[in-house]
Design an enzyme around this catalytic site. Structure first.
Site, PDB file in Angstrom:
ATOM      1  N   ASN A 151      -0.227  33.240  17.299  1.00 51.96           N
ATOM      2  CA  ASN A 151      -0.564  34.385  18.143  1.00 51.96           C
ATOM      3  C   ASN A 151      -1.839  35.009  17.614  1.00 51.96           C
ATOM      4  O   ASN A 151      -1.825  35.837  16.700  1.00 51.96           O
ATOM      5  CB  ASN A 151       0.582  35.397  18.152  1.00 51.96           C
ATOM      6  N   GLU A 152      -2.946  34.570  18.183  1.00 51.09           N
ATOM      7  CA  GLU A 152      -4.263  35.005  17.727  1.00 51.09           C
ATOM      8  C   GLU A 152      -4.548  36.423  18.243  1.00 51.09           C
ATOM      9  O   GLU A 152      -3.837  36.918  19.131  1.00 51.09           O
ATOM     10  CB  GLU A 152      -5.325  34.034  18.255  1.00 51.09           C
ATOM     11  N   PRO A 153      -5.581  37.085  17.693  1.00 48.67           N
ATOM     12  CA  PRO A 153      -5.940  38.409  18.195  1.00 48.67           C
ATOM     13  C   PRO A 153      -6.024  38.416  19.723  1.00 48.67           C
ATOM     14  O   PRO A 153      -6.551  37.471  20.319  1.00 48.67           O
ATOM     15  CB  PRO A 153      -7.310  38.656  17.543  1.00 48.67           C
ATOM     16  N   THR A 170      -9.094  30.273  12.479  1.00 43.70           N
ATOM     17  CA  THR A 170      -7.915  29.417  12.322  1.00 43.70           C
ATOM     18  C   THR A 170      -8.311  27.947  12.320  1.00 43.70           C
ATOM     19  O   THR A 170      -7.833  27.163  11.492  1.00 43.70           O
ATOM     20  CB  THR A 170      -6.932  29.705  13.484  1.00 43.70           C
TER      21      THR A 170
END
Ligand code: F6R
Length: 256
Positions: A151-153, A170
């Protein structure tokens, strides 16, 4: 609102042994009561010592994983499960090949599912977790981008299992495993923030100086989708396990 417990150890080895002890205690208690234990698992370098310790406890203390059901957080996409960089390969190599878990009880998002079927596949993943009664303990690492799972920004608190784009930090961090950033998949399937917050208990693990800044932000910044790990502040039963280096940017009053 921030109810995150902190558990700080001199080294990642000691911290990992403590986490393994907590997990094995739950499994043992459930085994004795004839109940299943549902674990949410992570990959990456962070849980390696923990998995080694769980294997030790299985071998030397006879802890059985026959009644354990697992759900991994994420998998690269596209990814052949047979590929040496798949999380399927990782989990077999570091845990599943050495314990007595029933292979039918292992769930890892399938990186080979066709793009047309992904939404339905992800919904089924969520339903399978629910059908098991939810996850008892969810293990998490934290990425330098503040991601938990992938769950990236920008991932909101409403997100569930889905296909996501991986951020540049990432992909750069994964480059050595793939012999170059150009070989790192651009997408992944990940459980969402909501899926993670729905779990009964969360153990977030972080080791080393390189995680100190993001650990501090995750624990002390205002909750924001710019740093998805801050959503853990909204969970009622989260403990962070840190080694000294990962805790080094927290000041005294933030340690309790
Ligand atoms: C892995 C995962 C990721 C990692 C994070 C930290 O399943 O969900 O969020 O936990 O990228 O990776 P390491 O442990 O390699 O620093």
């Amino acid at each position: 609102m921030n109810t995150i417990q902190k558990s700080i150890f001199p080294t990642s080895t000691e911290a990992s042994k403590n986490v393994a002890k907590e997990i094995s205690l739950l499994i043992k208690t459930n085994n004795n009561a004839g109940k299943q234990t549902i674990l949410g698992l992570a990959t990456g370098s962070t849980p390696l010592e923990l998995y080694k310790e769980l294997v030790n406890i299985h071998k030397n203390q006879g802890l059985s994983f026959r009644n354990v059901i697992t759900f991994n957080l994420d998998e690269y996409y596209p990814m052949n499960p047979e590929d040496r960089n798949s999380y399927v390969h990782f989990m077999n190599k570091h845990l599943f090949d050495y314990i007595d878990i029933d292979k039918d009880n292992i769930h890892i998002p399938d990186g080979s599912v066709s793009e047309d079927n992904i939404d339905e596949y992800c919904e089924t993943y969520e339903q399978t977790i629910r059908a098991c009664g939810g996850i008892d303990i969810q293990l998490l690492g934290i990425g330098r981008s503040g991601h938990v799972g992938f769950n990236e920004p920008g991932s909101t608190r409403l997100t569930r299992t889905r296909l996501v784009k991986l951020g540049q930090i990432t992909r750069n961090d994964a480059a050595p495993m793939f012999s170059g950033v150009e070989h790192v998949p651009k997408q992944a399937i990940t459980m969402g923030i909501r899926s993670i917050l729905d779990t009964k208990k969360i153990y977030l693990l972080a080791w080393g100086k390189s995680k100190a800044a993001i650990v501090k932000k995750a624990l002390t910044d205002k909750v924001t989708d710019k740093i998805p790990a801050t959503f853990l502040q909204e969970h009622k039963n989260t403990t962070v396990f840190l080694d000294k280096e990962a805790a080094s940017e927290l000041v005294q009053e933030q340690l309790t």
